[in-house]
Enzyme design. Structure first.
Site, PDB file in Angstrom:
ATOM      1  N   VAL A   9       0.853  -1.181   0.000  1.00  0.00           N
ATOM      2  CA  VAL A   9       0.000   0.000   0.000  1.00  0.00           C
ATOM      3  C   VAL A   9       0.890   1.233   0.000  1.00  0.00           C
ATOM      4  O   VAL A   9       1.767   1.356   0.852  1.00  0.00           O
ATOM      5  CB  VAL A   9      -0.893  -0.006   1.255  1.00  0.00           C
ATOM      6  N   CYS A  10       0.672   2.140  -0.922  1.00  0.00           N
ATOM      7  CA  CYS A  10       1.509   3.349  -1.010  1.00  0.00           C
ATOM      8  C   CYS A  10       1.287   4.229   0.211  1.00  0.00           C
ATOM      9  O   CYS A  10       0.173   4.638   0.514  1.00  0.00           O
ATOM     10  CB  CYS A  10       1.165   4.139  -2.261  1.00  0.00           C
TER      11      CYS A  10
END
Lengths: 130, 101, 138, 101, 138, 130
Positions: free
Chosen positions: F77-78
């Protein structure tokens, strides 16, 4: 005049929430009444207190919370849409066996009937979405 | 009178086209967010907008137009500019608002 | 049922295809909840929205719920005014026969089953829209 | 060879049009999600797709086509059908994938 | 800087207008982070993506951050290959003069400032795309 | 073959996450390696453990978690996109003074460099979005 607002997109990804906020604020400053702001679809994601936007950017969630405080604004998050997307208050978390909740101050979770009621009670309803 | 709001670029989506097909004479159309591009001079949709202005009053949300690097001199002649307060006035002066998402 | 004393004309405008996004499904959810409020409800299907009413939807292959049978229930909720934009249908190479056969029972006519869908042209649709108090767009 | 993927209805968005303008001869185009409507017979985009098929191989993700109420008999002749495994094959057989969102 | 031993051709494809959605901004964030990986980077602006490079963006009125000055920094990150689709620009009534004047310094030419933006036609753009290893779409 | 996946939209609102899941599963079942699935933009919302979808619908988040477990899949997940949208793990919550976190099992939060790395390491990168 009594206005109702529907917000269909989450914060940041689309401008919808920004436009709805700017519109709502302008209406309040002109002395209009906002009967309710209803968050539907991904709009429910505007109600999470866990956002940490960059320092040099606006804080979409806090802006809504503050406007709510200042004008006693009714910010309603659709329960069905919220459950799909992981937006819960303390009661909902308990009821669904979840170990955390994430709703921000000034928002409340309720049913879709609140949108229909806004349509009935408000003299105009404006939809902001993608 | 109905206020139609269009927030999509006419290049990207068909919202404006359908809006203009179904708006009636005397209605108002507000272009905002990416919809403001339709109000700028010289695009391939200029003729479509000018034709629509024969029947409808067209407004553009100036803050959105300016955000996107355009100034009033880039507006098609006859397009009215409003700020958010003006947007609110358009809503209260109309009988209903129809959002073309 | 909720009592409000006011009856307003609500129009639900559907312009998106089903499954690619959730708007069609969540619009239907509003319509069903809204039915309890006994308002004067109409539904319009325009542009890709007409695809929502396509027959024979079969979603097993994409792992999503096929919610199209729910449109059949609208008649039971006294929702009988379903307007389909003729231009949109024709551009898509579709006819009324390609859409689900939605009906309602007319209690003033011995509960006869009557079709809920009306094909409307631009002029009729524009006129319909102008009669509304509330327009909800999805 | 490039695999171009298009997930938007041609009626709603301009993705397919731009994709076809920039796809080169011998490339593959996969229509999926709402993009599958472009593969159905009788729409106003049929001629555009048939023309594109002179240069490109056009595929449709059958699960998405069927979800939307259409069957293989509704397909424009010459469009190839794939399932998700076939989608994977198209990706691995191509040199790169370009998504037209 | 990270070492990977591999140099791939990365193309970032931008087809959306700024502010209406976040894709333009978050695409730029990937480009800036990606610069540290010393890959062979190109940016393409097509359709409404060309609006990202429009001069004179002024966002005070909408309360959003004006991120357009960041495009000027691309040259400092050795990103000098910025391709603008000529057809898209013309359909929008724009010319190169309407876009920001993005430049890079050529260290092999006494750090001369050179323009980063190239106008390309469909054929040139298609050829460029076909040279890529990785295409990221926003 | 080694593949990379990018998911740009959240669960339910758009089909992107469903398509990415079905594609990823099919690739794994065919014996391909998935180097990484990178969640960007609203795609980060796929990683919340607080969703409660209707009983008769798919559970988008759990499906990803289970696929991750079964195939030792790297779901990233960024961090920048996640902060904007209110998706936090325990460390991030602490670091930002938040009283709750909402990340689901099998996902990890990391930087945008992980996307670039996926582009470098994977032989093909496929983007799913709106």
């Amino acid at each position: 005049m009594k206005l109702g607002i529907m917000v269909s997109e989450g914060p940041y990804q689309h401008q919808a929430s920004d436009s709805a906020y700017n519109f709502t604020k302008a209406a309040l400053e002109k002395g209009h009444e906002i009967f309710r702001v209803f968050f539907y679809h991904d709009g429910v994601n505007n109600a999470t207190r866990l956002t940490v936007p960059p320092q040099d950017d606006r804080n979409v969630v806090n802006r809504w919370s503050e406007l709510s405080k200042q004008y006693d604004l009714d910010l309603v998050v659709c329960i069905a849409a919220a459950q799909r997307r992981g937006l819960l208050d303390e009661n909902e978390a308990k009821r669904n066996g979840k170990d955390a909740n994430n709703i921000a101050e000034g928002f409340r979770i309720s049913g879709l009937g609140q949108l229909i009621e806004a349509g009935i009670q408000a003299e105009r309803l404006v939809v902001f979405g993608d | 009178m109905t206020l139609h709001t269009v927030n999509k670029s006419p290049f990207e989506a068909n919202s404006l086209e359908t809006c203009l097909r179904l708006a009636r004479s005397g209605h108002s159309v507000l272009l905002f967010e990416d919809g403001v591009y339709a109000a700028s001079k010289g695009t391939k949709f200029e003729a479509m907008l000018i034709k629509a202005m024969q029947n409808c009053k067209v407004h553009v949300l100036l803050p959105d137009f300016e955000a996107r690097g355009m100034k009033t001199e880039n507006l098609i002649a006859g397009v009215n500019t409003v700020d958010y307060a003006g947007f609110v006035d358009l809503v209260t002066e109309s009988e209903r608002v129809q959002s073309w998402l | 049922m909720e009592e409000s004393g006011v009856i307003k004309k609500f129009l639900y405008v559907n312009r998106r295809a089903p499954y690619g996004s959730i708007y069609a499904l969540e619009s239907l959810e509003v319509v069903l909840i809204g039915a309890a409020f006994e308002q004067d409800v109409s539904l319009a299907f325009i542009d890709d929205g007409v695809y929502q009413l396509k027959k024979n939807q079969a979603t097993d292959g994409i792992g999503m719920k096929n919610f199209s049978p729910t449109y059949n229930a609208l008649g039971d909720y006294d929702i009988s005014k379903i307007y389909v934009d003729k231009d949109s249908l024709e551009e898509r190479g579709l006819t009324l026969d390609d859409l689900m056969n939605l009906t309602w029972e007319d209690e003033n006519d011995n509960y006869a089953k009557k079709p809920s869908i009306s094909l409307v042209n631009s002029e009729e649709l524009a006129a319909l829209m102008e009669q509304q108090d509330v327009v909800l767009s999805f």
